[in-house]
Motif scaffolding. Structure first.
Motif, PDB file in Angstrom:
ATOM      1  N   ILE A 275       2.249  -4.801   3.253  1.00 38.15           N
ATOM      2  CA  ILE A 275       1.711  -3.904   4.260  1.00 38.15           C
ATOM      3  C   ILE A 275       1.331  -2.610   3.569  1.00 38.15           C
ATOM      4  N   PRO A 276       0.115  -2.139   3.782  1.00 36.68           N
ATOM      5  CA  PRO A 276      -0.290  -0.889   3.128  1.00 36.68           C
ATOM      6  C   PRO A 276       0.581   0.271   3.573  1.00 36.68           C
ATOM      7  N   SER A 277       0.926   1.109   2.636  1.00 44.09           N
ATOM      8  CA  SER A 277       1.800   2.239   2.917  1.00 44.09           C
ATOM      9  C   SER A 277       1.062   3.305   3.708  1.00 44.09           C
ATOM     10  N   THR A 278       1.706   3.798   4.751  1.00 46.08           N
ATOM     11  CA  THR A 278       1.143   4.880   5.559  1.00 46.08           C
ATOM     12  C   THR A 278       1.903   6.180   5.353  1.00 46.08           C
ATOM     13  N   HIS A 279       2.775   6.219   4.337  1.00 41.27           N
ATOM     14  CA  HIS A 279       3.586   7.402   4.077  1.00 41.27           C
ATOM     15  C   HIS A 279       2.740   8.496   3.462  1.00 41.27           C
ATOM     16  N   THR A 280       2.820   9.650   4.029  1.00 41.15           N
ATOM     17  CA  THR A 280       2.110  10.801   3.479  1.00 41.15           C
ATOM     18  C   THR A 280       3.140  11.754   2.880  1.00 41.15           C
ATOM     19  N   PRO A 281       2.940  12.157   1.633  1.00 45.53           N
ATOM     20  CA  PRO A 281       3.927  13.039   0.988  1.00 45.53           C
ATOM     21  C   PRO A 281       4.042  14.373   1.716  1.00 45.53           C
ATOM     22  N   LYS A 282       5.296  14.824   1.879  1.00 44.10           N
ATOM     23  CA  LYS A 282       5.527  16.092   2.537  1.00 44.10           C
ATOM     24  C   LYS A 282       5.202  17.246   1.591  1.00 44.10           C
TER      25      LYS A 282
END
Length: 270
Positions: free
Chosen positions: A159-166
């Motif tokens: 699953i493609p990562s949807t995490h955005t770095p803080k």
């Protein structure tokens, strides 16, 4: 190589638009035996005329003065130019309308029967076939779909990562003028400000925690010693604060810690 009548009533503009005529003409000419049969200069003349037609977008045939063509091909006499042009005309590759002193000559290329060249138009990106950008997007989507399918077959689904770095929180800048000083004199405040400015200039600025610890350390000393420590660290570009050494006096000036022994006097003989 069969000859062909080169007399045409008008320039075939509509038949050459939107089919990439010049490119196909030059490719077909290079793939044929024209260089061997009519010579390099005659083939170069046809290539030159075809490129000029493309430059004019096939709206009208190219026109040149005879002197211009002679200079273009490095010929010093009209006979040499006529020889080259006649070789191309006899092969059915060139149409030429001679000019006069007040009128330029007209040139355009011809496609003889012995020169195979398709006339179907080049595909355009009009919705029937994808253009380059759409094609690249489709290929990327296909690669992503194939990767997902392979992961499913192996029992794992990528699953493609949807995490955005803080974003890193930036601490508020330290203002040395808004801190509580252990001494209220102008001399101490000036020494403290100079020390903080020196730390900032050497790229070692004080943090709020470090400033609190430094002021606590200075508050445990006498005010004069604290000022001297700040001035010494500023002048020497020291990061730390050190209690200055007190000057030592001479040995003769020191007070004795124990009384001297009594002096024994010798008695004179009687």
């Amino acid at each position: 190589m069969t000859q062909r009548d080169t007399t045409l009533p008008q320039y075939p503009s509509a038949d050459r638009k939107n089919i990439g005529y010049a490119i196909r003409y030059i490719k077909a000419l290079m793939a044929s035996d024209a260089i061997r049969d009519i010579g390099m200069e005659a083939v170069l003349l046809c290539v030159f005329v075809a490129s000029c037609e493309d430059k004019l977008h096939y709206a009208k045939p190219p026109k040149y003065w005879r002197k211009e063509m002679m200079n273009q091909f490095g010929k010093g006499s009209p006979k040499d130019l006529n020889r080259i042009r006649k070789a191309a005309e006899d092969a059915g590759l060139l149409h030429h309308v001679p000019g006069t002193r007040t009128k330029m000559g007209v040139y355009w290329t011809l496609v003889p029967e012995w020169l195979p060249m398709g006339n179907e138009p080049f595909p355009k990106g009009n919705g029937t076939k994808p253009n380059r950008s759409q094609k690249g997007t489709d290929q990327a989507a296909n690669r992503s779909q194939k990767g997902t399918e392979r992961g499913t077959e192996r029992g794992t689904l990528s699953i493609p990562s949807t995490h955005t770095p803080k974003k890193k929180k930036t601490e508020p800048s330290f203002d040395h003028a808004k801190v509580d000083l252990p001494f209220g004199s102008d001399e101490f405040r000036e020494a403290w400000e100079d020390y903080c400015e020196m730390r900032r200039e050497v790229k070692k600025a004080l943090t709020p925690t470090a400033a609190k610890a430094a002021l606590k350390k200075l508050g445990g000393w006498e005010e004069a010693d604290a000022c001297d420590a700040l001035e010494n660290s500023t002048a020497s570009q020291w990061q730390g604060l050190f209690l200055p050494d007190k000057p030592r006096g001479r040995a003769d000036d020191r007070e004795p810690t124990t009384p001297p022994p009594p002096i024994k006097r010798r008695r004179s003989p009687q």
